[in-house]
Design a protein around this motif. Structure first.
Motif, PDB file in Angstrom:
ATOM      1  N   SER A 259       0.848  -1.191   0.000  1.00 52.93           N
ATOM      2  CA  SER A 259       0.000   0.000   0.000  1.00 52.93           C
ATOM      3  C   SER A 259       0.886   1.243   0.000  1.00 52.93           C
ATOM      4  N   LEU A 260       0.261   2.385  -0.244  1.00 54.18           N
ATOM      5  CA  LEU A 260       1.013   3.637  -0.191  1.00 54.18           C
ATOM      6  C   LEU A 260       1.519   3.918   1.216  1.00 54.18           C
ATOM      7  N   ARG A 261       0.861   3.386   2.202  1.00 51.09           N
ATOM      8  CA  ARG A 261       1.333   3.557   3.584  1.00 51.09           C
ATOM      9  C   ARG A 261       2.720   2.939   3.741  1.00 51.09           C
ATOM     10  N   ASP A 262       2.960   1.780   3.119  1.00 52.66           N
ATOM     11  CA  ASP A 262       4.284   1.148   3.153  1.00 52.66           C
ATOM     12  C   ASP A 262       5.323   2.033   2.469  1.00 52.66           C
ATOM     13  N   VAL A 263       4.954   2.615   1.335  1.00 48.89           N
ATOM     14  CA  VAL A 263       5.869   3.505   0.611  1.00 48.89           C
ATOM     15  C   VAL A 263       6.202   4.717   1.467  1.00 48.89           C
ATOM     16  N   ALA A 264       5.191   5.331   2.073  1.00 46.23           N
ATOM     17  CA  ALA A 264       5.416   6.510   2.916  1.00 46.23           C
ATOM     18  C   ALA A 264       6.337   6.177   4.080  1.00 46.23           C
ATOM     19  N   ARG A 265       6.159   5.017   4.677  1.00 45.33           N
ATOM     20  CA  ARG A 265       6.989   4.615   5.812  1.00 45.33           C
ATOM     21  C   ARG A 265       8.460   4.535   5.399  1.00 45.33           C
ATOM     22  N   VAL A 266       8.731   3.937   4.258  1.00 41.32           N
ATOM     23  CA  VAL A 266      10.109   3.816   3.766  1.00 41.32           C
ATOM     24  C   VAL A 266      10.678   5.191   3.438  1.00 41.32           C
ATOM     25  N   LEU A 267       9.906   6.013   2.757  1.00 48.09           N
ATOM     26  CA  LEU A 267      10.418   7.327   2.354  1.00 48.09           C
ATOM     27  C   LEU A 267      10.659   8.248   3.544  1.00 48.09           C
ATOM     28  N   LYS A 268       9.867   8.119   4.595  1.00 53.51           N
ATOM     29  CA  LYS A 268      10.069   8.960   5.778  1.00 53.51           C
ATOM     30  C   LYS A 268      11.365   8.625   6.509  1.00 53.51           C
ATOM     31  N   GLU A 269      11.916   7.439   6.255  1.00 55.39           N
ATOM     32  CA  GLU A 269      13.200   7.070   6.859  1.00 55.39           C
ATOM     33  C   GLU A 269      14.370   7.770   6.175  1.00 55.39           C
ATOM     34  N   ASP A 270      14.141   8.321   4.992  1.00 58.17           N
ATOM     35  CA  ASP A 270      15.171   9.021   4.224  1.00 58.17           C
ATOM     36  C   ASP A 270      15.119  10.504   4.567  1.00 58.17           C
ATOM     37  N   PRO A 271      16.151  11.042   5.250  1.00 58.10           N
ATOM     38  CA  PRO A 271      16.126  12.450   5.664  1.00 58.10           C
ATOM     39  C   PRO A 271      15.934  13.407   4.486  1.00 58.10           C
ATOM     40  N   GLU A 272      16.446  13.045   3.329  1.00 57.22           N
ATOM     41  CA  GLU A 272      16.318  13.885   2.139  1.00 57.22           C
ATOM     42  C   GLU A 272      14.857  13.988   1.682  1.00 57.22           C
ATOM     43  N   MET A 273      14.080  12.952   1.916  1.00 57.01           N
ATOM     44  CA  MET A 273      12.690  12.933   1.467  1.00 57.01           C
ATOM     45  C   MET A 273      11.738  13.579   2.462  1.00 57.01           C
ATOM     46  N   GLY A 274      12.184  13.788   3.684  1.00 54.91           N
ATOM     47  CA  GLY A 274      11.320  14.348   4.713  1.00 54.91           C
ATOM     48  C   GLY A 274      10.646  15.637   4.305  1.00 54.91           C
ATOM     49  N   GLN A 275      11.367  16.496   3.602  1.00 56.03           N
ATOM     50  CA  GLN A 275      10.802  17.786   3.207  1.00 56.03           C
ATOM     51  C   GLN A 275       9.764  17.654   2.089  1.00 56.03           C
ATOM     52  N   TRP A 276       9.797  16.556   1.363  1.00 58.79           N
ATOM     53  CA  TRP A 276       8.902  16.392   0.214  1.00 58.79           C
ATOM     54  C   TRP A 276       7.665  15.560   0.507  1.00 58.79           C
ATOM     55  N   ILE A 277       7.798  14.549   1.318  1.00 55.01           N
ATOM     56  CA  ILE A 277       6.759  13.532   1.436  1.00 55.01           C
ATOM     57  C   ILE A 277       5.399  14.100   1.866  1.00 55.01           C
TER      58      ILE A 277
ATOM     59  N   CYS B  52       3.768  16.389  -1.392  1.00 55.63           N
ATOM     60  CA  CYS B  52       3.650  15.886  -2.757  1.00 55.63           C
ATOM     61  C   CYS B  52       2.264  15.324  -3.055  1.00 55.63           C
ATOM     62  N   ALA B  53       1.834  15.529  -4.292  1.00 54.03           N
ATOM     63  CA  ALA B  53       0.693  14.773  -4.796  1.00 54.03           C
ATOM     64  C   ALA B  53       1.250  13.403  -5.184  1.00 54.03           C
ATOM     65  N   VAL B  54       0.395  12.403  -5.186  1.00 54.06           N
ATOM     66  CA  VAL B  54       0.840  11.039  -5.486  1.00 54.06           C
ATOM     67  C   VAL B  54      -0.052  10.447  -6.573  1.00 54.06           C
ATOM     68  N   ALA B  55       0.591   9.802  -7.526  1.00 57.00           N
ATOM     69  CA  ALA B  55      -0.148   9.094  -8.578  1.00 57.00           C
ATOM     70  C   ALA B  55       0.289   7.633  -8.585  1.00 57.00           C
TER      71      ALA B  55
ATOM     72  N   ASP C 175      -0.176   6.634 -13.022  1.00 60.75           N
ATOM     73  CA  ASP C 175      -0.595   7.889 -13.667  1.00 60.75           C
ATOM     74  C   ASP C 175      -1.995   8.369 -13.287  1.00 60.75           C
ATOM     75  N   THR C 176      -2.554   7.845 -12.200  1.00 59.18           N
ATOM     76  CA  THR C 176      -3.840   8.306 -11.697  1.00 59.18           C
ATOM     77  C   THR C 176      -3.633   8.864 -10.291  1.00 59.18           C
ATOM     78  N   LEU C 177      -4.025  10.139 -10.086  1.00 60.11           N
ATOM     79  CA  LEU C 177      -3.859  10.750  -8.767  1.00 60.11           C
ATOM     80  C   LEU C 177      -4.680  10.011  -7.722  1.00 60.11           C
ATOM     81  N   VAL C 178      -4.083   9.825  -6.552  1.00 54.34           N
ATOM     82  CA  VAL C 178      -4.747   9.179  -5.427  1.00 54.34           C
ATOM     83  C   VAL C 178      -4.533  10.031  -4.183  1.00 54.34           C
ATOM     84  N   SER C 179      -5.386   9.847  -3.177  1.00 54.99           N
ATOM     85  CA  SER C 179      -5.263  10.684  -1.982  1.00 54.99           C
ATOM     86  C   SER C 179      -5.190   9.891  -0.686  1.00 54.99           C
ATOM     87  N   SER C 180      -5.306   8.583  -0.754  1.00 55.57           N
ATOM     88  CA  SER C 180      -5.328   7.785   0.471  1.00 55.57           C
ATOM     89  C   SER C 180      -4.077   6.919   0.604  1.00 55.57           C
TER      90      SER C 180
END
Length: 73
Positions: free
Chosen positions: A21-39, A42-45, A48-53
């Motif tokens: 799920s996107l929750r798994d992706v968010a968890r991994v990306l939040k561990e990267d200090p460089e991604m903290g400012q973006w996560i 950002c809009a997420v697709a 190629d389809t925008l999603v919000s959950s």
């Protein structure tokens, strides 16, 4: 495996990881200090389809794109 691509000013090579799920992706990306400012901003697709959950489910081979806010004229 899903592929994460980073668009616009996020200067990061695509990433491939196991995620159901996107929750798994968010968890991994939040561990990267460089991604903290973006996560959080950002809009997420998915494929190629925008999603919000964060509960959006992912299948093997899906492409997740992070689209940061940008300014332009």
């Amino acid at each position: 495996m899903v592929t994460i691509e980073f668009l616009g000013p996020i200067q990061k090579a695509p990433l491939t990881l196991e995620a159901s799920s996107l929750r798994d992706v968010a968890r991994v990306l939040k561990e990267d200090p460089e991604m903290g400012q973006w996560i959080e901003n950002c809009a997420v697709a998915v494929n190629d389809t925008l999603v919000s959950s964060l509960d959006t489910t992912l299948q093997a081979g899906d492409k997740v794109s992070l689209l940061p806010p940008v300014c332009g004229g």
